[in-house]
Design a protein around this motif. Structure first.
Motif, PDB file in Angstrom:
ATOM      1  N   LEU A  46      15.083  28.179 -45.288  1.00 34.66           N
ATOM      2  CA  LEU A  46      14.912  26.953 -46.076  1.00 34.66           C
ATOM      3  C   LEU A  46      13.452  26.510 -46.090  1.00 34.66           C
ATOM      4  O   LEU A  46      12.933  26.084 -47.131  1.00 34.66           O
ATOM      5  N   MET A  47      12.772  26.636 -44.961  1.00 35.88           N
ATOM      6  CA  MET A  47      11.371  26.234 -44.891  1.00 35.88           C
ATOM      7  C   MET A  47      10.504  27.117 -45.786  1.00 35.88           C
ATOM      8  O   MET A  47       9.570  26.635 -46.434  1.00 35.88           O
ATOM      9  N   SER A  48      10.822  28.408 -45.831  1.00 40.69           N
ATOM     10  CA  SER A  48      10.014  29.320 -46.650  1.00 40.69           C
ATOM     11  C   SER A  48      10.121  28.964 -48.133  1.00 40.69           C
ATOM     12  O   SER A  48       9.152  29.113 -48.883  1.00 40.69           O
ATOM     13  N   ILE A  49      11.277  28.487 -48.563  1.00 42.90           N
ATOM     14  CA  ILE A  49      11.439  28.081 -49.958  1.00 42.90           C
ATOM     15  C   ILE A  49      10.772  26.733 -50.208  1.00 42.90           C
ATOM     16  O   ILE A  49      10.052  26.537 -51.194  1.00 42.90           O
ATOM     17  N   ASP A  50      10.972  25.798 -49.298  1.00 44.44           N
ATOM     18  CA  ASP A  50      10.435  24.440 -49.484  1.00 44.44           C
ATOM     19  C   ASP A  50       8.911  24.409 -49.494  1.00 44.44           C
ATOM     20  O   ASP A  50       8.303  23.637 -50.242  1.00 44.44           O
ATOM     21  N   THR A  51       8.283  25.235 -48.659  1.00 39.29           N
ATOM     22  CA  THR A  51       6.828  25.153 -48.496  1.00 39.29           C
ATOM     23  C   THR A  51       6.055  26.191 -49.307  1.00 39.29           C
ATOM     24  O   THR A  51       4.833  26.095 -49.404  1.00 39.29           O
ATOM     25  N   LYS A  52       6.740  27.179 -49.890  1.00 39.33           N
ATOM     26  CA  LYS A  52       6.019  28.262 -50.564  1.00 39.33           C
ATOM     27  C   LYS A  52       6.509  28.502 -51.993  1.00 39.33           C
ATOM     28  O   LYS A  52       6.379  29.603 -52.534  1.00 39.33           O
ATOM     29  N   THR A  53       7.061  27.451 -52.592  1.00 42.89           N
ATOM     30  CA  THR A  53       7.545  27.561 -53.971  1.00 42.89           C
ATOM     31  C   THR A  53       6.458  28.068 -54.913  1.00 42.89           C
ATOM     32  O   THR A  53       6.717  28.859 -55.828  1.00 42.89           O
ATOM     33  N   PHE A  54       5.213  27.613 -54.686  1.00 46.92           N
ATOM     34  CA  PHE A  54       4.139  27.969 -55.618  1.00 46.92           C
ATOM     35  C   PHE A  54       3.845  29.464 -55.608  1.00 46.92           C
ATOM     36  O   PHE A  54       3.281  29.989 -56.574  1.00 46.92           O
ATOM     37  N   HIS A  55       4.233  30.199 -54.551  1.00 45.00           N
ATOM     38  CA  HIS A  55       4.073  31.653 -54.556  1.00 45.00           C
ATOM     39  C   HIS A  55       4.926  32.268 -55.670  1.00 45.00           C
ATOM     40  O   HIS A  55       4.470  33.144 -56.414  1.00 45.00           O
ATOM     41  N   CYS A  56       6.169  31.811 -55.778  1.00 44.41           N
ATOM     42  CA  CYS A  56       7.062  32.306 -56.832  1.00 44.41           C
ATOM     43  C   CYS A  56       6.599  31.839 -58.205  1.00 44.41           C
ATOM     44  O   CYS A  56       6.639  32.603 -59.174  1.00 44.41           O
ATOM     45  N   GLU A  57       6.160  30.595 -58.291  1.00 46.61           N
ATOM     46  CA  GLU A  57       5.694  30.064 -59.567  1.00 46.61           C
ATOM     47  C   GLU A  57       4.505  30.875 -60.089  1.00 46.61           C
ATOM     48  O   GLU A  57       4.465  31.263 -61.266  1.00 46.61           O
ATOM     49  N   GLY A  58       3.534  31.107 -59.218  1.00 46.83           N
ATOM     50  CA  GLY A  58       2.339  31.844 -59.631  1.00 46.83           C
ATOM     51  C   GLY A  58       2.642  33.284 -60.000  1.00 46.83           C
ATOM     52  O   GLY A  58       2.186  33.788 -61.039  1.00 46.83           O
ATOM     53  N   GLY A  59       3.429  33.971 -59.165  1.00 47.73           N
ATOM     54  CA  GLY A  59       3.761  35.367 -59.437  1.00 47.73           C
ATOM     55  C   GLY A  59       4.550  35.539 -60.716  1.00 47.73           C
ATOM     56  O   GLY A  59       4.378  36.527 -61.447  1.00 47.73           O
ATOM     57  N   ALA A  60       5.419  34.568 -61.004  1.00 45.00           N
ATOM     58  CA  ALA A  60       6.305  34.688 -62.164  1.00 45.00           C
ATOM     59  C   ALA A  60       5.565  34.595 -63.489  1.00 45.00           C
ATOM     60  O   ALA A  60       6.093  35.023 -64.525  1.00 45.00           O
ATOM     61  N   ILE A  61       4.350  34.074 -63.493  1.00 46.88           N
ATOM     62  CA  ILE A  61       3.575  34.018 -64.744  1.00 46.88           C
ATOM     63  C   ILE A  61       3.354  35.423 -65.304  1.00 46.88           C
ATOM     64  O   ILE A  61       3.287  35.626 -66.515  1.00 46.88           O
ATOM     65  N   LEU A  62       3.279  36.410 -64.402  1.00 53.56           N
ATOM     66  CA  LEU A  62       3.075  37.787 -64.848  1.00 53.56           C
ATOM     67  C   LEU A  62       4.256  38.316 -65.656  1.00 53.56           C
ATOM     68  O   LEU A  62       4.118  39.300 -66.394  1.00 53.56           O
ATOM     69  N   ALA A  63       5.408  37.675 -65.547  1.00 49.64           N
ATOM     70  CA  ALA A  63       6.576  38.115 -66.317  1.00 49.64           C
ATOM     71  C   ALA A  63       6.311  38.064 -67.823  1.00 49.64           C
ATOM     72  O   ALA A  63       6.947  38.786 -68.598  1.00 49.64           O
ATOM     73  N   LEU A  64       5.373  37.230 -68.247  1.00 50.40           N
ATOM     74  CA  LEU A  64       5.041  37.122 -69.675  1.00 50.40           C
ATOM     75  C   LEU A  64       4.513  38.440 -70.236  1.00 50.40           C
ATOM     76  O   LEU A  64       4.529  38.641 -71.456  1.00 50.40           O
ATOM     77  N   LEU A  65       4.064  39.345 -69.370  1.00 52.88           N
ATOM     78  CA  LEU A  65       3.551  40.634 -69.826  1.00 52.88           C
ATOM     79  C   LEU A  65       4.630  41.481 -70.499  1.00 52.88           C
ATOM     80  O   LEU A  65       4.322  42.420 -71.232  1.00 52.88           O
ATOM     81  N   SER A  66       5.876  41.162 -70.264  1.00 52.83           N
ATOM     82  CA  SER A  66       6.958  41.942 -70.878  1.00 52.83           C
ATOM     83  C   SER A  66       7.065  41.667 -72.371  1.00 52.83           C
ATOM     84  O   SER A  66       7.603  42.483 -73.121  1.00 52.83           O
ATOM     85  N   GLU A  67       6.587  40.485 -72.789  1.00 46.50           N
ATOM     86  CA  GLU A  67       6.646  40.060 -74.198  1.00 46.50           C
ATOM     87  C   GLU A  67       8.077  40.078 -74.757  1.00 46.50           C
ATOM     88  O   GLU A  67       8.294  40.277 -75.958  1.00 46.50           O
ATOM     89  N   LYS A  68       9.062  39.927 -73.864  1.00 44.55           N
ATOM     90  CA  LYS A  68      10.458  39.855 -74.310  1.00 44.55           C
ATOM     91  C   LYS A  68      11.227  39.009 -73.306  1.00 44.55           C
ATOM     92  O   LYS A  68      10.653  38.145 -72.665  1.00 44.55           O
TER      93      LYS A  68
END
Length: 364
Positions: A46-68
């Protein structure tokens, strides 16, 4: 979904298309984690999710490279990054200092990208073992996502190599304090001839990022690419983009790591000025390594965004020395980094206000 070419085009897509999916996935895993039977494993999950959400947010921006459709990519990124953050918490705040334990835990990260399931229990070398299937479920989610990629077979070896770097780093850096540096320096000797411009602690930083994995997976869902792109992505992101990513992470965590007795790679620079010069070097080399890559402008936004977003962290708002470091790095990133810096400051502030509002409601 067309790829944004500048920050003004990027941020609306991030807030509208990316972050809602990230938060949807994190909410699911948070509910799962809340049911973990073992109290210590539940606490760290639970702590890893609560305190490190921005890791997932930042990494997920790369998903836009799929263009679909980005849904399966974000499912992978959130699941894989959640494994990473959870295991980092388990190792950082470990009830064990046994490298066999850390190696067993991180088998899950290799299994996640090979689409194989370990026959052995990941927790087999530690007292806490009852996670209610949490870690296995995260690994299985990665499998489900990767099996939807038409190019998975073409990226598999690159994923394994980057995951292996990451896992070995986590093992070496979490053992007994007097064993950490000797293990890391001995490990670096295997690669030093190919990376003569790096110090051992910089190589370690390069190994500690998941950005290359996320970029490869995202492109593997893009039907318009050619297979030779994957080697270019690997060579473009490792070592410099990944190194820049983790060095920035360590810059903001210096005080926290010092207080907690955790290893911080930035502490090995002989001075703050040398550290700033090396971050500038990594920034320059990142740009050079990305120039021949498809969608260069987008990738450049990613590393410039890293400069701005990390420096917007409230831990950079402390003593004058930290302010000097912040100014120097933002200046190096130019207007784009300054844009992301201001945007991230506002975003973090709004999240803090929202969190405080929820606390007030619960206390009434």
């Amino acid at each position: 979904m067309s790829l944004p070419k500048n920050p003004v085009q990027l941020m609306p897509k991030v807030y509208k298309n990316v972050f809602p999916l990230v938060h949807q996935e994190l909410d699911y895993w948070k509910k799962f984690a809340s049911r973990i039977p073992d109290p210590e494993l539940r606490k760290q999950a639970l702590m890893s999710i609560d305190t490190k959400t921005f890791h997932c947010e930042g990494g997920a921006i790369l998903a836009l490279l799929s263009e679909k459709n980005i849904q399966p990519i974000i499912e992978f990124i959130v699941a894989y990054q959640t494994i990473s953050d959870y295991l980092d918490n388990l190792c950082d705040r470990s009830t064990s200092l046994d490298p066999k334990d850390f190696e067993a835990l991180h088998e899950s990260m290799i299994d996640a990208v090979t689409c194989q399931k370990s026959e052995q229990q990941y927790y087999r070398f530690r007292d806490e073992q009852e996670d209610g299937g949490y870690l296995n479920a995260l690994v299985e989610k990665c499998h489900q996502s990767l099996k939807q990629s038409q190019y998975y077979g073409d990226i598999k070896d690159y994923l394994i190599q980057l995951a292996d770097y990451y896992c070995k780093l986590q093992i070496h850096k979490h053992v007994k304090m007097d064993e950490r540096v000797p293990r890391l320096t001995n490990w670096f000797e295997n690669y030093q001839a190919d990376l003569p411009d790096l110090e051992w602690y910089e190589f370690s930083a390069c190994a500690g990022s998941t950005l290359g994995i996320f970029c490869l997976v995202s492109y593997s869902f893009n039907e318009k690419i050619s297979k030779d792109l994957f080697e270019q992505v690997y060579n473009s992101y490792f070592p410099y983009v990944q190194g820049l990513h983790i060095l920035l992470d360590y810059v903001i965590d210096q005080k926290e790591d010092e207080d907690g007795g955790d290893l911080n790679f930035c502490s090995y620079y002989p001075s703050k000025d040398v550290m700033l010069n090396r971050i500038e070097y990594f920034s320059t080399k990142s740009d050079e390594s990305l120039k021949n890559l498809r969608d260069y402008r987008f990738h450049r936004m990613i590393y410039q965004g890293l400069l701005g977003i990390y420096l917007a962290d409230k831990k950079m708002a402390g003593p004058d020395e930290m302010k000097k470091i912040r100014r120097g790095i933002v200046k190096n990133g130019g207007f784009t980094s300054f844009f992301f810096y201001g945007n991230a400051k506002l975003y973090f502030k709004l999240k803090e206000l929202k969190s405080n509002s929820k606390k007030v409601k619960h206390s009434v």
